[in-house]
Design a protein around this motif. Structure first.
Motif, PDB file in Angstrom:
ATOM      1  N   VAL A 249     169.552  36.838  72.798  1.00  0.00           N
ATOM      2  CA  VAL A 249     169.334  38.282  72.895  1.00  0.00           C
ATOM      3  C   VAL A 249     169.278  38.827  71.479  1.00  0.00           C
ATOM      4  O   VAL A 249     169.712  38.182  70.519  1.00  0.00           O
ATOM      5  CB  VAL A 249     170.457  38.969  73.694  1.00  0.00           C
ATOM      6  CG1 VAL A 249     170.502  38.452  75.123  1.00  0.00           C
ATOM      7  CG2 VAL A 249     171.817  38.777  73.007  1.00  0.00           C
ATOM      8  N   HIS A 250     168.748  40.027  71.344  1.00  0.00           N
ATOM      9  CA  HIS A 250     168.721  40.649  70.018  1.00  0.00           C
ATOM     10  C   HIS A 250     170.129  41.140  69.671  1.00  0.00           C
ATOM     11  O   HIS A 250     170.824  41.703  70.528  1.00  0.00           O
ATOM     12  CB  HIS A 250     167.726  41.820  70.001  1.00  0.00           C
ATOM     13  CG  HIS A 250     167.395  42.284  68.618  1.00  0.00           C
ATOM     14  ND1 HIS A 250     168.199  43.172  67.919  1.00  0.00           N
ATOM     15  CD2 HIS A 250     166.357  41.973  67.796  1.00  0.00           C
ATOM     16  CE1 HIS A 250     167.660  43.386  66.722  1.00  0.00           C
ATOM     17  NE2 HIS A 250     166.539  42.674  66.625  1.00  0.00           N
ATOM     18  N   ASP A 253     170.976  44.728  70.676  1.00  0.00           N
ATOM     19  CA  ASP A 253     170.753  45.141  72.056  1.00  0.00           C
ATOM     20  C   ASP A 253     172.111  45.388  72.720  1.00  0.00           C
ATOM     21  O   ASP A 253     172.865  44.454  73.019  1.00  0.00           O
ATOM     22  CB  ASP A 253     169.977  44.050  72.804  1.00  0.00           C
ATOM     23  CG  ASP A 253     169.434  44.549  74.148  1.00  0.00           C
ATOM     24  OD1 ASP A 253     170.027  45.474  74.721  1.00  0.00           O
ATOM     25  OD2 ASP A 253     168.409  44.006  74.601  1.00  0.00           O
ATOM     26  N   ASP A 282     162.546  39.908  71.193  1.00  0.00           N
ATOM     27  CA  ASP A 282     161.989  41.253  71.392  1.00  0.00           C
ATOM     28  C   ASP A 282     162.707  41.895  72.574  1.00  0.00           C
ATOM     29  O   ASP A 282     162.526  41.471  73.720  1.00  0.00           O
ATOM     30  CB  ASP A 282     160.497  41.147  71.670  1.00  0.00           C
ATOM     31  CG  ASP A 282     159.861  42.518  71.933  1.00  0.00           C
ATOM     32  OD1 ASP A 282     160.557  43.538  71.796  1.00  0.00           O
ATOM     33  OD2 ASP A 282     158.665  42.532  72.277  1.00  0.00           O
ATOM     34  N   PRO A 283     163.520  42.937  72.354  1.00  0.00           N
ATOM     35  CA  PRO A 283     164.261  43.563  73.460  1.00  0.00           C
ATOM     36  C   PRO A 283     163.357  44.166  74.525  1.00  0.00           C
ATOM     37  O   PRO A 283     163.786  44.400  75.655  1.00  0.00           O
ATOM     38  CB  PRO A 283     165.092  44.649  72.764  1.00  0.00           C
ATOM     39  CG  PRO A 283     165.150  44.236  71.336  1.00  0.00           C
ATOM     40  CD  PRO A 283     163.864  43.552  71.055  1.00  0.00           C
ATOM     41  N   GLU A 284     162.057  44.418  74.150  1.00  0.00           N
ATOM     42  CA  GLU A 284     161.139  45.053  75.099  1.00  0.00           C
ATOM     43  C   GLU A 284     160.452  44.047  76.011  1.00  0.00           C
ATOM     44  O   GLU A 284     159.810  44.431  76.988  1.00  0.00           O
ATOM     45  CB  GLU A 284     160.061  45.840  74.324  1.00  0.00           C
ATOM     46  CG  GLU A 284     160.620  46.910  73.403  1.00  0.00           C
ATOM     47  CD  GLU A 284     161.429  47.938  74.157  1.00  0.00           C
ATOM     48  OE1 GLU A 284     160.996  48.319  75.272  1.00  0.00           O
ATOM     49  OE2 GLU A 284     162.491  48.357  73.661  1.00  0.00           O
ATOM     50  N   GLY A 288     164.675  41.382  77.996  1.00  0.00           N
ATOM     51  CA  GLY A 288     165.309  41.434  76.680  1.00  0.00           C
ATOM     52  C   GLY A 288     166.180  40.229  76.404  1.00  0.00           C
ATOM     53  O   GLY A 288     166.749  40.110  75.316  1.00  0.00           O
TER      54      GLY A 288
END
Length: 887
Positions: A249-250, A253, A282-284, A288
């Protein structure tokens, strides 16, 4: 050199004292015999002992499986133009031809043949398969070489090379050994493009990225009841979850911050994997959270290296699931995708699905299947120092890129190269010269080293990436690693002409290898003589008239041989040149070729006219010329200077366009017509005949690099010379510039155009003869009358129309017998009424506020344009009515 042999059948013989040419040019009867004549006379064979300065181009070697496609024909036209011009300009020219062994392409082709016979390469064994490929090469390979002759390529066939020739094999082994000894070649496990069909690594150049309809599946890892940590990840490749080693995960985030560092259960395997934080995520995208499978995804591989994760391979070389300890072992990857997804669904772990989901997937260019990123033990070149040298050679000016705006793209590659995987799991190609011993020994051999003997020694089974041998092409073809006469004379090469699409795949590799192999000892690539070429001239891709890439799948591909058959080779070549702007794509259509054929016919007819009227190239051109003769010689010299300047920047389109308009507009449409007046006078005819010969001689030489066949036929007929191939390139003579003569002819042209437009507006047919009287003309009256069919006033002349020529001169015309005044007035009145109605209707709309408020901008623009056009028509018609004779 004396021409004593008769010309081949179908080739027009030089005239004796102005013998006329056939009435029509038939390319098919001329091209093949002319080419054979050029070969017989050795015009294309380079001499390494010559005192002339060298000009060298090595041909981008086409695949041995290849045939001449539209891109080849385009690129070869440009290379041939440069070579022919350099030859005429006094250089010792070498355009070196050859073919690439095309490892993967040939493998795929021969293996398909074997499959049709019910066998395969493994049944034949390595030696049997390689023998079969050599047999195929001798029987079917190299069709493109014959097609290059059809195109007129002026290559030195005596120096033809093949990347599997003995000499080139020696060069490849020498380069491998040197790089290995210098620590620039190593063996390691890395993620590569893998073809399960070919069971081999593929280079990036052999991967075709296509948009496909797949699926995006979101699935739950960890607890389903909330008793333990859980997280939902999204993927387009469900089956690879069997090799997951983490979820990423980022770090910023907030949704997952509390999970970072915890363990979640990987479904279907029972393994616990960590949740990690990595800025690559990329959380999008999706949820995510992404699964991390380092052995089967390039991005995941980098995440795995950063976090020290395990690299678990879950597929064999044929793309089957293996070594997972699950029920899916043995399934094909696509069957496993469905099976894994359905098993997850049964467990209630599928959180969401998007189908179809458009995404880009790499496919094998040769075998067509999706490639598989796969962790594999391979050989690599450490490119960092080599790529730096390649970038520095352009930055410090030793190598020029044309057009210069392409240089950033080049630096984008040299400054960001990853180590290059050079091993391929194939049998056709240059075998890696490394032997492994029974006690783990590793021995790399040069071409003169004896392979180790004794039990347990074996050679590495892999072959080298085709780009490895083609990267040596500029110097291996000249005899390297030996210091041959060819290498000393013709290296570095003068220019590399190639497409921007292989700037990385081929050009950068040649730069790296050339600087490494050819630098003087201790100079580390700093020598001017080490670069493989002094200029990189980049061109674009040939596209159809709509700007679309030509391909069989689109149905818009064209066989250049068919166009040559229909229109002639020169027409195709001239069309290519006229569209060749540096670095830009080239739109082409059949209409373009038809226009180029008409241009060749125009040249033919002009030269035929000149010969019939005694044009000559004998003797010196008079020192002082007047009138149209002075004008056309001045224009010829300006064109020579412009063409030379355009060649320096590889502006082929500008060269072709300049010569087209000079030949068609100035020589044919103006000078030949003006010359008819001089040729009719005994006092001026001899000079005009000599000028006519000089102009056509120079024009044909300027055009020869682009349209070699028709110019050879015409030039030998005009001059009686041996061959335009070895004629001197035209030299700019400043002393022949005559600004006053140019200004005079421009004035004449303006006057003729004005009068011609006026007569057309009055409905006078071009063939009609009109009585006319000039005032204030100051010269060239006879020529103007001839060009416009204007007769002397004579008795009974009545001025019915007059025209001011805007330069102090005027003409009075008697149109009383040439125009039906009543009918012309009626026609103009009808046109005036229609234009007036259009002007009124559009004017009302533009004055209507409601229309302007509601209508779309493009509609308003259209109405405004119609209004302006109607007003212009009214003005034109009123002027024409005013000029009509009064009845």
């Amino acid at each position: 050199m004396t021409d004593t042999a008769p010309p081949p059948a179908g080739v027009h013989s030089p005239p004796a004292g102005g013998t006329e040419l056939p009435s029509q040019y038939v390319p098919a009867s001329v091209e093949a015999p002319l080419y054979e004549r050029w070969l017989q006379r050795g015009y294309f064979t380079a001499n390494a002992d010559s005192d002339k300065p060298p000009f060298t181009i090595v041909i981008p070697p086409p695949n041995v499986t290849g045939s001449l496609h539209i891109g080849h024909a385009f690129e070869h036209t440009l290379m041939d133009a440069l070579t022919r011009r350099a030859r005429m300009a006094g250089f010792e020219t070498l355009w070196l031809p050859g073919m690439d062994h095309a490892s993967i392409a040939v493998h795929a082709l021969v293996e398909r043949e074997l499959a049709r016979e019910g066998t395969n390469r493994r049944e034949l064994g390595r030696d049997g398969f390689v023998e079969r490929v050599w047999r195929w090469k001798e029987q079917h390979g190299g069709a493109i070489l014959a097609q290059m002759r059809r195109l007129g390529d002026s290559v030195d066939w005596s120096r033809e090379r093949f990347t599997m020739d003995e000499g080139l094999c020696r060069a490849v082994q020498t380069m491998f050994k040197r790089l290995y000894d210098d620590g620039l070649i190593y063996r390691a496990e890395r993620l590569v493009n893998w073809s399960p069909v070919l069971r081999s690594v593929l280079s990036d150049a052999e991967v075709d990225h296509r948009e496909v309809e797949g699926e995006l599946v979101s699935m739950t890892y960890g607890s389903l009841d909330g008793s333990e940590p859980s997280i939902v990840v999204a993927t387009t490749r469900v089956e690879t979850m069997l090799g997951d080693v983490a979820v990423a995960v980022h770090p910023a985030d907030e949704r997952y911050r509390q999970l970072i560092g915890t363990l979640v259960e990987l479904p279907l395997t029972g393994r616990l994997i960590p949740v990690i934080a990595d800025e690559h995520v990329d959380p999008e995208f999706g949820t995510g959270a992404v699964k991390v499978t380092p052995a089967h995804d390039p991005n995941d591989f980098e995440i795995g290296r950063r976090h020290g994760l395990a690299m678990i391979s879950i597929m064999d070389e044929e793309g089957r699931i293996c070594d997972t300890g699950t029920e899916f072992d043995g399934l094909d990857r696509f069957a496993a995708r469905t099976a894994v997804r359905e098993r997850l669904r049964e467990q209630g772990r599928i959180a969401a699905e998007r189908r179809p989901y458009l995404h880009t997937v790499g496919h094998s260019e040769r075998s067509g299947e999706p490639i598989e990123p796969r962790l594999s033990l391979q050989w690599f070149v450490k490119v960092e120092p080599l790529a730096k040298a390649a970038g520095d050679a352009v930055r410090d000016g030793r190598v020029r890129i044309s057009p210069p705006e392409m240089a950033p793209r080049y630096f984008g590659w040299t400054d960001n190269l990853h180590d290059w995987c050079i091993s391929r799991q194939l049998w056709w190609g240059h075998r890696i010269p490394v032997w492994y011993g029974p006690e783990g020994e590793v021995r790399c051999l040069g071409p003169d080293d004896q392979p180790p003997t004794g039990p347990g020694w074996r050679q590495d089974p892999d072959v080298l990436d085709t780009w490895f041998s083609s990267g040596l092409w500029p110097f291996s073809t000249l005899g390297w690693p030996e210091r041959t006469a060819d290498l000393a004379k013709f290296y570095p090469t003068s220019v590399l002409v190639t497409g921007y699409d292989i700037l990385f795949f081929w050009v950068v590799r040649m730069m790296m290898f050339g600087l490494y192999a050819m630098a003087d000892e201790g100079q580390e690539g700093d020598s001017d003589q080490a670069v493989p070429f002094k200029t990189i001239a980049l061109h674009g891709m040939v596209r159809d008239q709509y700007g679309k890439k030509m391909s069989k799948s689109r149905g818009n591909s064209v066989d250049p041989l068919a166009w040559m058959e229909t229109y002639g080779t020169d027409a195709l070549r001239f069309t290519f040149a006229r569209g060749a702007n540096p670095g830009a794509d080239v739109p082409i259509s059949e209409d373009n070729i038809g226009g180029a054929r008409n241009f060749c016919n125009k040249l033919w007819n002009a030269t035929r006219f000149a010969l019939l009227n005694g044009a000559s190239t004998e003797g010196e051109l008079p020192a002082r010329l007047t009138g149209a003769d002075a004008w056309i010689i001045s224009r010829l010299n300006r064109v020579i200077a412009e063409v030379d300047g355009y060649y320096a920047d590889f502006e082929f389109a500008k060269i072709a366009d300049l010569l087209y308009h000079f030949a068609w507009d100035e020589v044919c449409d103006w000078y030949l017509e003006l010359a008819k007046v001089s040729l009719a006078e005994q006092s001026t005819a001899p000079v005009t005949r000599r000028v006519l010969g000089e102009v056509l001689d120079g024009l044909l030489r300027l055009l020869h690099p682009l349209v070699p066949f028709v110019t050879e036929s015409l030039w030998t007929a005009l001059t009686g010379g041996e061959s335009i191939v070895i004629a001197a390139w035209p030299q700019f003579q400043e002393s022949r510039l005559d600004k006053a003569a140019e200004d005079d002819i421009v004035q004449l042209q303006n006057r003729v155009v004005l009068i011609r437009q006026f007569l057309s507006a009055q409905g006078v047919k071009p063939t009609q003869r009109i009585p006319a009287r000039f005032t204030g003309l100051g010269g060239y009256e006879l020529q103007i009358r001839r060009l416009l069919r204007l007769t002397d006033p004579g008795e009974g002349f009545t001025t019915t129309a007059g025209l001011d020529l805007n330069d102090g001169a005027a003409v009075e015309l008697d149109l009383s017998t040439a125009v039906d005044v009543a009918a012309e007035r009626a026609r103009l009145e009808r046109d005036r009424a229609a234009a007036g109605k259009e002007l009124e209707q559009t004017g009302r709309k533009l004055a209507n506020d409601a229309f302007l408020a509601k209508a779309k901008p493009e509609v308003i623009d259209s109405v405004r344009a119609r209004n302006e056009a109607a007003a212009a028509d009214l003005r034109r018609i009123d002027e024409a009515l005013t000029r009509l004779p009064q009845s």
